[in-house]
Design an enzyme around this catalytic site. Structure first.
Site, PDB file in Angstrom:
ATOM      1  N   CYS A  95      42.777  30.819  11.887  1.00 39.12           N
ATOM      2  CA  CYS A  95      43.686  31.942  12.044  1.00 39.12           C
ATOM      3  C   CYS A  95      44.960  31.670  11.242  1.00 39.12           C
ATOM      4  O   CYS A  95      45.639  30.686  11.483  1.00 39.12           O
ATOM      5  CB  CYS A  95      44.030  32.174  13.504  1.00 39.12           C
ATOM      6  SG  CYS A  95      45.048  33.619  13.673  1.00 39.12           S
ATOM      7  N   ILE A 111      48.433  39.481  14.401  1.00 43.74           N
ATOM      8  CA  ILE A 111      48.397  39.633  15.853  1.00 43.74           C
ATOM      9  C   ILE A 111      48.977  38.382  16.521  1.00 43.74           C
ATOM     10  O   ILE A 111      49.638  38.457  17.552  1.00 43.74           O
ATOM     11  CB  ILE A 111      46.934  39.845  16.352  1.00 43.74           C
ATOM     12  CG1 ILE A 111      46.266  41.025  15.624  1.00 43.74           C
ATOM     13  CG2 ILE A 111      46.890  40.026  17.867  1.00 43.74           C
ATOM     14  CD1 ILE A 111      46.770  42.383  15.942  1.00 43.74           C
ATOM     15  N   GLY A 155      33.778  43.535  11.646  1.00 50.61           N
ATOM     16  CA  GLY A 155      35.130  43.378  12.168  1.00 50.61           C
ATOM     17  C   GLY A 155      35.940  44.650  12.126  1.00 50.61           C
ATOM     18  O   GLY A 155      35.830  45.515  12.998  1.00 50.61           O
ATOM     19  N   LEU A 197      47.181  35.820  17.693  1.00 46.80           N
ATOM     20  CA  LEU A 197      46.270  35.335  18.743  1.00 46.80           C
ATOM     21  C   LEU A 197      46.695  35.719  20.150  1.00 46.80           C
ATOM     22  O   LEU A 197      46.639  34.902  21.069  1.00 46.80           O
ATOM     23  CB  LEU A 197      46.106  33.816  18.657  1.00 46.80           C
ATOM     24  CG  LEU A 197      45.124  33.280  17.611  1.00 46.80           C
ATOM     25  CD1 LEU A 197      44.878  31.795  17.823  1.00 46.80           C
ATOM     26  CD2 LEU A 197      43.789  34.029  17.659  1.00 46.80           C
ATOM     27  N   LYS A 236      34.117  28.875  12.429  1.00 40.95           N
ATOM     28  CA  LYS A 236      34.570  29.998  11.594  1.00 40.95           C
ATOM     29  C   LYS A 236      35.584  29.503  10.574  1.00 40.95           C
ATOM     30  O   LYS A 236      36.594  28.901  10.917  1.00 40.95           O
ATOM     31  CB  LYS A 236      35.198  31.064  12.485  1.00 40.95           C
ATOM     32  CG  LYS A 236      35.752  32.239  11.716  1.00 40.95           C
ATOM     33  CD  LYS A 236      35.349  33.515  12.317  1.00 40.95           C
ATOM     34  CE  LYS A 236      35.957  34.709  11.633  1.00 40.95           C
ATOM     35  NZ  LYS A 236      36.349  35.715  12.605  1.00 40.95           N
TER      36      LYS A 236
HETATM   37  C1  LIG Z   1      43.066  42.922  14.291  1.00 45.03           C
HETATM   38  C2  LIG Z   1      42.226  41.712  13.979  1.00 45.03           C
HETATM   39  C3  LIG Z   1      42.206  40.660  14.874  1.00 45.03           C
HETATM   40  C4  LIG Z   1      41.427  39.536  14.603  1.00 45.03           C
HETATM   41  N1  LIG Z   1      41.393  38.514  15.512  1.00 45.03           N
HETATM   42  C5  LIG Z   1      40.592  37.439  15.281  1.00 45.03           C
HETATM   43  C6  LIG Z   1      40.482  36.410  16.249  1.00 45.03           C
HETATM   44  O1  LIG Z   1      41.074  36.453  17.326  1.00 45.03           O
HETATM   45  N2  LIG Z   1      39.675  35.352  15.956  1.00 45.03           N
HETATM   46  C7  LIG Z   1      38.956  35.262  14.779  1.00 45.03           C
HETATM   47  O2  LIG Z   1      38.221  34.292  14.576  1.00 45.03           O
HETATM   48  N3  LIG Z   1      39.030  36.256  13.856  1.00 45.03           N
HETATM   49  C8  LIG Z   1      39.821  37.321  14.086  1.00 45.03           C
HETATM   50  N4  LIG Z   1      39.887  38.326  13.157  1.00 45.03           N
HETATM   51  C9  LIG Z   1      39.125  38.195  11.901  1.00 45.03           C
HETATM   52  C10 LIG Z   1      37.795  38.941  11.968  1.00 45.03           C
HETATM   53  O3  LIG Z   1      36.974  38.437  12.987  1.00 45.03           O
HETATM   54  C11 LIG Z   1      37.060  38.855  10.617  1.00 45.03           C
HETATM   55  O4  LIG Z   1      36.743  37.514  10.344  1.00 45.03           O
HETATM   56  C12 LIG Z   1      37.883  39.400   9.455  1.00 45.03           C
HETATM   57  O5  LIG Z   1      38.651  40.511   9.843  1.00 45.03           O
HETATM   58  C13 LIG Z   1      37.003  39.798   8.266  1.00 45.03           C
HETATM   59  O6  LIG Z   1      36.035  40.739   8.649  1.00 45.03           O
HETATM   60  P1  LIG Z   1      36.236  42.342   8.513  1.00 45.03           P
HETATM   61  O7  LIG Z   1      36.670  42.613   7.113  1.00 45.03           O
HETATM   62  O8  LIG Z   1      34.909  42.923   8.868  1.00 45.03           O
HETATM   63  O9  LIG Z   1      37.304  42.710   9.501  1.00 45.03           O
HETATM   64  C14 LIG Z   1      40.663  39.464  13.410  1.00 45.03           C
HETATM   65  C15 LIG Z   1      40.689  40.540  12.516  1.00 45.03           C
HETATM   66  C16 LIG Z   1      41.451  41.657  12.787  1.00 45.03           C
HETATM   67  C17 LIG Z   1      41.448  42.801  11.807  1.00 45.03           C
END
Ligand SMILES: Cc1cc2nc3c(=O)[nH]c(=O)nc-3n(C[C@H](O)[C@H](O)[C@H](O)COP(=O)(O)O)c2cc1C
Length: 309
Positions: free
Chosen positions: A151, A88, A287, A90, A187
């Site tokens: 990120c 993405i 997430g 950010l 994080k």
């Molecule tokens: C589309 C998308 C956008 C994300 N954007 C952020 C973000 O802006 N900041 C962040 O700390 N993590 C971001 N993440 C990471 C998630 O918060 C999470 O740490 C990661 O996807 C693992 O968890 P999950 O498997 O449940 O998705 C993003 C993940 C996805 C899939």
């Protein structure tokens, strides 16, 4: 979901608990970037739920940066059999709009919020946090900050400093100084050899907890073109496939660092969430599952409560 909870599980996932000196409404949260800024859920309905916020302890908002960002070129999200790869970059409204418009709106709607921040220099975490304190210091529903140190998609940004314990400590210390009385979470990236070293650095610098994990570096290939599916080639891998990776990283932190852990990575069900609690996590975040079903976190909270009764 098992018909009844395992005997070792003695937490109430929807009861307030104390973190960083503040009461957080519950232990099931949504993860940053996967439920936008937490404002759109009020338009959603599903049988059996008052809203996607039912039972949720916090919405961790999409990471905001000092200036707005338009993100990477499309496409920037690709599904795989067992997860998703995103790049993405950010995309976000920027800190000013977040403070002036988004946070007050979340407060007015009573959404429990942990604000996620990213910056390109450690001291910016201090200035951003100080401004948040000014704007929202008396808000009832703004509970704390998660600093996104990991990120992997922003060329000039977080990923390098997220992998160096010294820089992690600098970022945490800068934010800590400006954040009295509310929890500060760091994080962490899983894309390092020793995540526990990062967790120790964060805890020693004043973080109340670490959130683990952010996405895992991944790449998929489109066989029709023979090229990576994302124009930036690599992306952040998430979803069910990363659950065992997240559990392993969480376990390393729990065993080797004395800092509370918020578990995130691949959680899509109450049983998945329980695995993180079994390792000692104080709360969990949902997430990718939340993007597929905006009621995923609410369902997990409900399923855990049902299993308790
Ligand atoms: C589309 C998308 C956008 C994300 N954007 C952020 C973000 O802006 N900041 C962040 O700390 N993590 C971001 N993440 C990471 C998630 O918060 C999470 O740490 C990661 O996807 C693992 O968890 P999950 O498997 O449940 O998705 C993003 C993940 C996805 C899939």
């Amino acid at each position: 979901m098992p018909p009844s909870l395992p005997t070792w599980f003695d937490l109430d996932p929807v009861a307030p608990f104390t973190l960083g000196g503040r009461e957080i409404p519950g232990r099931i949260w949504t993860a940053s970037g996967c439920f936008a800024y937490g404002l759109s859920g009020h338009d959603m309905a599903a049988p059996g739920f008052a809203s996607p916020y039912a039972g949720i302890g916090a919405v961790v908002t999409k990471t905001v940066t000092p200036a707005p960002r338009s993100g990477n070129p499309m496409p920037r999200l690709a599904e795989t059999e067992v997860g998703a790869i995103n790049s993405i970059g950010l995309e976000n409204v920027g800190y000013d709009v977040f403070c002036r418009e988004t946070l007050p709106e979340l407060e007015a709607r009573g959404v429990p919020v942990i604000a996620s921040l990213a910056a390109t220099r450690p001291e910016e975490f201090g200035t951003m946090t100080a401004r948040l304190q000014e704007v929202a210091g008396d808000f009832a529903h703004w509970h704390g900050i998660e600093i996104n140190l990991s990120c992997p998609n922003v060329a000039e940004g977080g990923h390098d400093f997220g992998s160096d314990p010294g820089t992690v400590a600098e970022c945490v210390a800068a934010a800590r100084e400006a954040l009295p009385g509310r929890p500060l979470l760091a994080k962490l990236t899983p894309n390092v050899a020793d995540i526990a070293a990062l967790a120790r650095a964060a805890g020693d610098a004043g973080a109340d907890a670490v959130s683990a994990i952010n996405t895992v570096i991944g790449l998929d290939v489109d066989l029709a073109t023979g090229r990576p599916v994302l124009p930036r080639r690599f992306g952040g891998y998430s979803g069910p496939a990363v659950l065992p990776i997240a559990l392993a990283k969480v376990d390393q932190i729990v065993q080797q660092a004395r800092v509370p852990v918020v578990g995130v990575g691949g959680i899509a069900s109450a049983a998945d969430a329980l695995k993180f609690f079994a390792l000692g996590c104080v709360s969990v975040q949902v997430g990718t599952a939340q993007m597929r079903d905006p009621f995923a976190a609410a369902r997990i909270a409900r399923d855990l409560v049902r299993a308790q009764s």
